[in-house]
Write a protein that holds these residues in place. Structure first.
Motif: not given
Length: 109
Positions: A17-19, A26-30
């Motif tokens: 969540l902190l990440c 956020r752009g890399a994961l979602l």
């Protein structure tokens, strides 16, 4: 001893969540169309997850040792997240429910 994996899963969720509060991760994961709550809400959820993990450790190990175990679990969760972000970023989000399920199953048995 049986709830330590659940505490680790909760600490990993808090770190994730902190990440997700950082725009780069956020752009890399979602995907671009994924909507999440704002950064303050994610940070508050992360603090709640850390608090729950601390409570689990203190409840199972006692106050002094439980706090040390919690710090170790938080450090290990952060290291796992960093390693996954560096080499297998697609595994970061699927690890959250996987660790949670394993932790809950270990707590039952």
């Amino acid at each position: 001893m049986s709830v330590l994996l659940l505490a680790f899963a909760t600490a990993y969720l808090a770190m994730t969540l902190l990440c997700l509060t950082m725009s780069r991760h956020r752009g890399a994961l979602l995907h671009a169309d994924t909507r999440l709550p704002g950064k303050p809400v994610l940070r508050l959820l992360a603090v709640g997850c850390f608090g729950f993990a601390l409570w689990l450790c203190i409840d199972s190990q006692g106050g002094e040792i439980g706090t040390v175990v919690w710090l170790c679990l938080a450090m290990l969760a952060g290291m796992l997240l960093v390693l996954l972000l560096a080499w297998r970023s697609r595994w970061v989000l699927p690890m959250v429910p996987l660790l949670g399920v394993f932790g809950a199953l270990q707590g039952l048995f």
